[in-house]
Design a protein around this motif. Structure first.
Motif, PDB file in Angstrom:
ATOM      1  N   ASP A 191      -7.242 -27.825 -11.331  1.00 44.21           N
ATOM      2  CA  ASP A 191      -8.262 -26.775 -11.573  1.00 44.21           C
ATOM      3  C   ASP A 191      -7.858 -25.417 -11.593  1.00 44.21           C
ATOM      4  N   ALA A 192      -8.725 -24.807 -12.430  1.00 47.16           N
ATOM      5  CA  ALA A 192      -8.217 -23.480 -12.673  1.00 47.16           C
ATOM      6  C   ALA A 192      -8.827 -22.572 -11.491  1.00 47.16           C
ATOM      7  N   LEU A 193      -9.927 -22.871 -11.027  1.00 45.08           N
ATOM      8  CA  LEU A 193     -10.963 -22.052  -9.993  1.00 45.08           C
ATOM      9  C   LEU A 193     -10.932 -22.821  -8.730  1.00 45.08           C
ATOM     10  N   ALA A 194     -10.985 -22.075  -7.486  1.00 42.12           N
ATOM     11  CA  ALA A 194     -11.206 -22.369  -6.343  1.00 42.12           C
ATOM     12  C   ALA A 194     -12.437 -22.721  -5.938  1.00 42.12           C
ATOM     13  N   ARG A 195     -13.086 -23.728  -5.030  1.00 41.03           N
ATOM     14  CA  ARG A 195     -14.320 -23.813  -4.696  1.00 41.03           C
ATOM     15  C   ARG A 195     -14.314 -23.922  -3.107  1.00 41.03           C
ATOM     16  N   GLY A 196     -15.570 -23.862  -2.575  1.00 39.10           N
ATOM     17  CA  GLY A 196     -15.796 -23.908  -1.210  1.00 39.10           C
ATOM     18  C   GLY A 196     -15.020 -24.518  -0.418  1.00 39.10           C
ATOM     19  N   LEU A 197     -14.788 -25.854  -0.743  1.00 37.93           N
ATOM     20  CA  LEU A 197     -13.972 -26.738   0.327  1.00 37.93           C
ATOM     21  C   LEU A 197     -12.568 -26.390   0.143  1.00 37.93           C
ATOM     22  N   ASP A 198     -11.957 -25.815  -0.932  1.00 36.28           N
ATOM     23  CA  ASP A 198     -10.610 -25.075  -1.036  1.00 36.28           C
ATOM     24  C   ASP A 198     -10.572 -24.148  -0.129  1.00 36.28           C
ATOM     25  N   LEU A 199     -11.582 -23.232  -0.157  1.00 33.55           N
ATOM     26  CA  LEU A 199     -11.491 -22.129   0.702  1.00 33.55           C
ATOM     27  C   LEU A 199     -11.328 -22.272   2.299  1.00 33.55           C
ATOM     28  N   LEU A 200     -12.576 -23.632   2.568  1.00 33.00           N
ATOM     29  CA  LEU A 200     -12.508 -23.950   4.020  1.00 33.00           C
ATOM     30  C   LEU A 200     -11.357 -24.458   4.304  1.00 33.00           C
ATOM     31  N   ALA A 201     -10.715 -25.343   3.454  1.00 31.71           N
ATOM     32  CA  ALA A 201      -9.468 -25.990   3.814  1.00 31.71           C
ATOM     33  C   ALA A 201      -8.357 -24.923   4.250  1.00 31.71           C
ATOM     34  N   ALA A 202      -8.286 -23.907   3.366  1.00 35.53           N
ATOM     35  CA  ALA A 202      -7.319 -22.817   3.607  1.00 35.53           C
ATOM     36  C   ALA A 202      -7.735 -22.028   4.755  1.00 35.53           C
ATOM     37  N   ILE A 203      -8.889 -21.835   5.410  1.00 31.72           N
ATOM     38  CA  ILE A 203      -9.370 -21.179   6.341  1.00 31.72           C
ATOM     39  C   ILE A 203      -8.825 -21.858   7.786  1.00 31.72           C
ATOM     40  N   VAL A 204      -9.300 -23.296   7.686  1.00 30.46           N
ATOM     41  CA  VAL A 204      -8.856 -23.819   8.941  1.00 30.46           C
ATOM     42  C   VAL A 204      -7.360 -24.184   9.092  1.00 30.46           C
ATOM     43  N   ALA A 205      -6.453 -23.946   8.108  1.00 33.99           N
ATOM     44  CA  ALA A 205      -5.307 -24.185   8.096  1.00 33.99           C
ATOM     45  C   ALA A 205      -4.344 -23.211   9.007  1.00 33.99           C
ATOM     46  N   ASP A 206      -5.166 -22.022   9.113  1.00 26.21           N
ATOM     47  CA  ASP A 206      -4.356 -21.122  10.069  1.00 26.21           C
ATOM     48  C   ASP A 206      -4.944 -21.054  11.498  1.00 26.21           C
ATOM     49  N   PRO A 207      -4.309 -21.833  12.265  1.00 27.65           N
ATOM     50  CA  PRO A 207      -4.896 -21.812  13.633  1.00 27.65           C
ATOM     51  C   PRO A 207      -5.132 -20.585  14.354  1.00 27.65           C
ATOM     52  N   GLU A 208      -4.779 -19.389  14.156  1.00 22.35           N
ATOM     53  CA  GLU A 208      -5.119 -18.335  14.532  1.00 22.35           C
ATOM     54  C   GLU A 208      -6.027 -17.353  13.821  1.00 22.35           C
ATOM     55  N   SER A 209      -6.853 -17.891  13.044  1.00 21.52           N
ATOM     56  CA  SER A 209      -7.634 -17.098  12.077  1.00 21.52           C
ATOM     57  C   SER A 209      -8.878 -16.885  12.893  1.00 21.52           C
ATOM     58  N   ARG A 210      -9.643 -15.921  12.746  1.00 16.75           N
ATOM     59  CA  ARG A 210     -10.932 -15.653  13.455  1.00 16.75           C
ATOM     60  C   ARG A 210     -11.914 -16.692  13.484  1.00 16.75           C
ATOM     61  N   ALA A 211     -11.918 -17.421  11.915  1.00 18.51           N
ATOM     62  CA  ALA A 211     -12.739 -18.507  11.657  1.00 18.51           C
ATOM     63  C   ALA A 211     -12.535 -19.465  12.557  1.00 18.51           C
ATOM     64  N   VAL A 212     -11.152 -19.955  12.852  1.00 13.96           N
ATOM     65  CA  VAL A 212     -10.942 -20.869  13.894  1.00 13.96           C
ATOM     66  C   VAL A 212     -11.257 -20.674  15.156  1.00 13.96           C
ATOM     67  N   GLU A 213     -10.741 -19.521  15.510  1.00  7.29           N
ATOM     68  CA  GLU A 213     -11.632 -19.040  16.883  1.00  7.29           C
ATOM     69  C   GLU A 213     -13.167 -19.268  16.892  1.00  7.29           C
ATOM     70  N   VAL A 214     -13.913 -18.973  15.903  1.00  6.65           N
ATOM     71  CA  VAL A 214     -15.366 -19.076  16.029  1.00  6.65           C
ATOM     72  C   VAL A 214     -15.506 -20.790  16.101  1.00  6.65           C
ATOM     73  N   LEU A 215     -15.165 -21.587  15.201  1.00  2.10           N
ATOM     74  CA  LEU A 215     -15.247 -22.863  15.268  1.00  2.10           C
ATOM     75  C   LEU A 215     -15.046 -23.492  16.390  1.00  2.10           C
ATOM     76  N   GLU A 216     -13.898 -23.144  17.270  1.00  4.02           N
ATOM     77  CA  GLU A 216     -13.633 -23.595  18.529  1.00  4.02           C
ATOM     78  C   GLU A 216     -14.541 -23.233  19.735  1.00  4.02           C
ATOM     79  N   HIS A 217     -15.031 -21.850  19.351  1.00  4.34           N
ATOM     80  CA  HIS A 217     -15.836 -21.595  20.392  1.00  4.34           C
ATOM     81  C   HIS A 217     -17.220 -22.230  20.212  1.00  4.34           C
ATOM     82  N   ALA A 218     -17.718 -22.788  19.039  1.00  2.00           N
ATOM     83  CA  ALA A 218     -18.775 -23.344  18.867  1.00  2.00           C
ATOM     84  C   ALA A 218     -18.504 -24.962  19.023  1.00  2.00           C
ATOM     85  N   GLY A 219     -17.382 -25.588  19.289  1.00  2.31           N
ATOM     86  CA  GLY A 219     -17.121 -26.775  19.796  1.00  2.31           C
ATOM     87  C   GLY A 219     -16.722 -27.847  18.735  1.00  2.31           C
TER      88      GLY A 219
END
Length: 188
Positions: free
Chosen positions: A129-157
Protein backbone atom coordinates in the motif's frame (compact mmCIF):
# COMPACT_ATOMS: atom_id res chain seq x y z
CA UNK A 1 10.20 5.91 38.04
CA UNK A 2 12.07 8.75 36.25
CA UNK A 3 10.89 9.84 32.79
CA UNK A 4 12.44 7.86 29.94
CA UNK A 5 12.85 10.91 27.76
CA UNK A 6 15.65 13.36 27.21
CA UNK A 7 15.39 17.12 27.52
CA UNK A 8 16.71 19.40 24.82
CA UNK A 9 15.90 22.91 23.61
CA UNK A 10 13.18 23.57 21.07
CA UNK A 11 15.83 24.81 18.61
CA UNK A 12 17.18 21.26 18.37
CA UNK A 13 13.85 19.76 17.28
CA UNK A 14 14.70 19.30 13.63
CA UNK A 15 13.44 20.47 10.30
CA UNK A 16 10.00 20.62 8.77
CA UNK A 17 8.89 17.47 6.95
CA UNK A 18 6.31 18.56 4.38
CA UNK A 19 5.35 15.22 2.84
CA UNK A 20 4.41 13.45 6.07
CA UNK A 21 0.64 13.87 5.69
CA UNK A 22 0.82 12.89 1.99
CA UNK A 23 1.79 9.35 3.01
CA UNK A 24 -1.35 8.76 5.11
CA UNK A 25 -4.91 7.69 4.43
CA UNK A 26 -7.48 10.43 4.95
CA UNK A 27 -8.45 8.79 8.24
CA UNK A 28 -4.88 8.69 9.52
CA UNK A 29 -4.26 12.26 8.34
CA UNK A 30 -7.25 13.24 10.51
CA UNK A 31 -5.62 11.39 13.44
CA UNK A 32 -2.41 13.37 12.92
CA UNK A 33 -4.39 16.63 12.78
CA UNK A 34 -6.17 15.66 16.00
CA UNK A 35 -2.88 14.81 17.70
CA UNK A 36 -1.47 18.17 16.59
CA UNK A 37 -4.49 20.00 18.07
CA UNK A 38 -4.22 17.96 21.28
CA UNK A 39 -0.52 18.79 21.59
CA UNK A 40 -1.19 22.51 21.17
CA UNK A 41 -4.16 22.49 23.56
CA UNK A 42 -2.18 20.59 26.20
CA UNK A 43 0.72 23.03 25.96
CA UNK A 44 3.14 20.31 24.85
CA UNK A 45 6.11 21.29 22.72
CA UNK A 46 5.69 18.44 20.28
CA UNK A 47 3.34 15.75 19.05
CA UNK A 48 4.38 12.58 20.83
CA UNK A 49 3.29 8.96 20.63
CA UNK A 50 0.81 9.42 23.49
CA UNK A 51 -0.97 12.16 21.49
CA UNK A 52 -1.10 9.81 18.51
CA UNK A 53 -2.38 6.91 20.63
CA UNK A 54 -5.07 9.10 22.22
CA UNK A 55 -6.39 10.28 18.86
CA UNK A 56 -6.15 6.79 17.31
CA UNK A 57 -8.27 5.36 20.13
CA UNK A 58 -10.86 8.11 19.76
CA UNK A 59 -11.22 7.95 16.00
CA UNK A 60 -10.19 4.55 14.61
CA UNK A 61 -12.55 1.61 15.18
CA UNK A 62 -9.96 -0.89 13.87
CA UNK A 63 -7.46 0.32 16.47
CA UNK A 64 -10.06 0.16 19.25
CA UNK A 65 -10.89 -3.43 18.20
CA UNK A 66 -7.32 -4.48 19.08
CA UNK A 67 -8.08 -3.76 22.74
CA UNK A 68 -10.68 -5.27 25.04
CA UNK A 69 -13.64 -2.95 25.69
CA UNK A 70 -12.67 -2.15 29.30
CA UNK A 71 -9.08 -1.47 28.19
CA UNK A 72 -10.25 1.24 25.79
CA UNK A 73 -12.17 2.98 28.57
CA UNK A 74 -9.17 2.73 30.95
CA UNK A 75 -6.79 3.99 28.29
CA UNK A 76 -8.96 6.95 27.36
CA UNK A 77 -9.43 7.81 31.03
CA UNK A 78 -5.69 7.64 31.61
CA UNK A 79 -4.97 9.75 28.52
CA UNK A 80 -7.49 12.38 29.62
CA UNK A 81 -5.74 12.53 33.01
CA UNK A 82 -2.47 12.98 31.16
CA UNK A 83 -3.86 15.88 29.16
CA UNK A 84 -5.13 17.69 32.26
CA UNK A 85 -2.00 17.43 34.34
CA UNK A 86 -0.26 14.07 34.23
CA UNK A 87 1.72 15.21 31.20
CA UNK A 88 3.15 18.28 32.90
CA UNK A 89 6.41 16.45 33.52
CA UNK A 90 6.60 15.79 29.76
CA UNK A 91 6.02 19.37 28.62
CA UNK A 92 9.64 20.40 29.13
CA UNK A 93 11.12 17.29 27.56
CA UNK A 94 11.38 15.69 24.14
CA UNK A 95 10.25 12.12 23.66
CA UNK A 96 13.32 10.34 22.34
CA UNK A 97 13.75 6.80 23.55
CA UNK A 98 16.60 6.08 21.18
CA UNK A 99 15.08 2.65 20.47
CA UNK A 100 14.28 3.45 16.84
CA UNK A 101 16.50 5.31 14.39
CA UNK A 102 15.27 8.81 13.54
CA UNK A 103 15.30 9.22 9.77
CA UNK A 104 13.76 12.67 9.90
CA UNK A 105 12.26 14.75 12.66
CA UNK A 106 9.57 17.07 11.40
CA UNK A 107 9.12 20.38 13.16
CA UNK A 108 6.77 19.90 16.08
CA UNK A 109 7.22 16.11 16.31
CA UNK A 110 9.11 14.17 18.93
CA UNK A 111 11.87 11.99 17.48
CA UNK A 112 10.00 8.87 18.61
CA UNK A 113 6.70 9.97 17.03
CA UNK A 114 8.48 10.92 13.78
CA UNK A 115 10.16 7.50 13.71
CA UNK A 116 6.80 5.82 14.34
CA UNK A 117 5.27 7.70 11.41
CA UNK A 118 8.16 6.62 9.16
CA UNK A 119 7.81 3.02 10.39
CA UNK A 120 4.04 3.09 9.75
CA UNK A 121 4.67 4.17 6.18
CA UNK A 122 7.32 1.46 5.77
CA UNK A 123 4.86 -1.14 7.05
CA UNK A 124 2.27 0.02 4.50
CA UNK A 125 4.83 -0.14 1.67
CA UNK A 126 5.85 -3.69 2.64
CA UNK A 127 2.18 -4.64 2.48
CA UNK A 128 1.98 -3.10 -0.99
CA UNK A 129 0.00 0.00 0.00
CA UNK A 130 1.16 3.52 -0.70
CA UNK A 131 -0.58 4.98 2.36
CA UNK A 132 -0.31 4.11 6.06
CA UNK A 133 -3.40 3.32 8.13
CA UNK A 134 -4.21 3.43 11.84
CA UNK A 135 -3.14 -0.16 12.50
CA UNK A 136 0.21 0.58 10.83
CA UNK A 137 0.77 3.48 13.19
CA UNK A 138 -0.33 1.50 16.25
CA UNK A 139 2.09 -1.30 15.32
CA UNK A 140 4.91 1.21 14.92
CA UNK A 141 4.10 2.92 18.22
CA UNK A 142 4.10 -0.29 20.27
CA UNK A 143 7.32 -1.48 18.60
CA UNK A 144 9.25 1.03 20.72
CA UNK A 145 9.09 -0.20 24.33
CA UNK A 146 10.42 3.15 25.58
CA UNK A 147 7.79 5.37 23.92
CA UNK A 148 5.37 7.48 25.93
CA UNK A 149 2.46 5.59 24.37
CA UNK A 150 3.85 2.28 25.64
CA UNK A 151 4.29 3.86 29.06
CA UNK A 152 0.60 4.89 28.95
CA UNK A 153 -0.46 1.42 27.78
CA UNK A 154 1.46 -0.24 30.60
CA UNK A 155 0.06 2.14 33.23
CA UNK A 156 -3.46 1.33 31.99
CA UNK A 157 -2.78 -2.41 32.43
CA UNK A 158 -2.45 -3.39 28.76
CA UNK A 159 -0.17 -6.34 28.01
CA UNK A 160 2.00 -4.58 25.43
CA UNK A 161 3.83 -7.81 24.53
CA UNK A 162 0.52 -9.30 23.29
CA UNK A 163 -0.39 -6.29 21.13
CA UNK A 164 1.70 -7.12 18.02
CA UNK A 165 -0.17 -10.42 17.55
CA UNK A 166 -3.52 -8.69 18.11
CA UNK A 167 -2.57 -5.96 15.62
CA UNK A 168 -1.54 -8.52 12.99
CA UNK A 169 -4.79 -10.44 13.51
CA UNK A 170 -6.84 -7.24 13.12
CA UNK A 171 -4.85 -6.27 10.01
CA UNK A 172 -5.42 -9.72 8.47
CA UNK A 173 -9.17 -9.46 9.13
CA UNK A 174 -9.19 -5.97 7.60
CA UNK A 175 -7.27 -7.16 4.53
CA UNK A 176 -9.58 -10.17 4.06
CA UNK A 177 -12.68 -7.97 4.38
CA UNK A 178 -11.22 -5.60 1.80
CA UNK A 179 -10.55 -8.42 -0.64
CA UNK A 180 -14.05 -9.82 -0.14
CA UNK A 181 -15.64 -6.42 -0.66
CA UNK A 182 -13.63 -6.02 -3.87
CA UNK A 183 -14.79 -9.36 -5.28
CA UNK A 184 -18.36 -9.33 -4.02
CA UNK A 185 -17.75 -12.31 -1.70
CA UNK A 186 -18.77 -10.31 1.36
CA UNK A 187 -22.40 -10.33 0.21
CA UNK A 188 -22.58 -14.13 0.10
Amino acid sequence: MPPRHSQRPAAERGTHHTDLDARLTAELAAVVAGARRRSLRDGDRQIDTAHLLHTLLESDAEVRAVFDGPQVARLLGYLVQRSIGYGLRWQSSVEDSGALPVLSEPEGWSPTAASAMDAAHGRARRRGDALARGLDLLAAIVADPESRAVEVLEHAGVDVRALPVRIETAAAVEEYAGRCAGTGDAAR
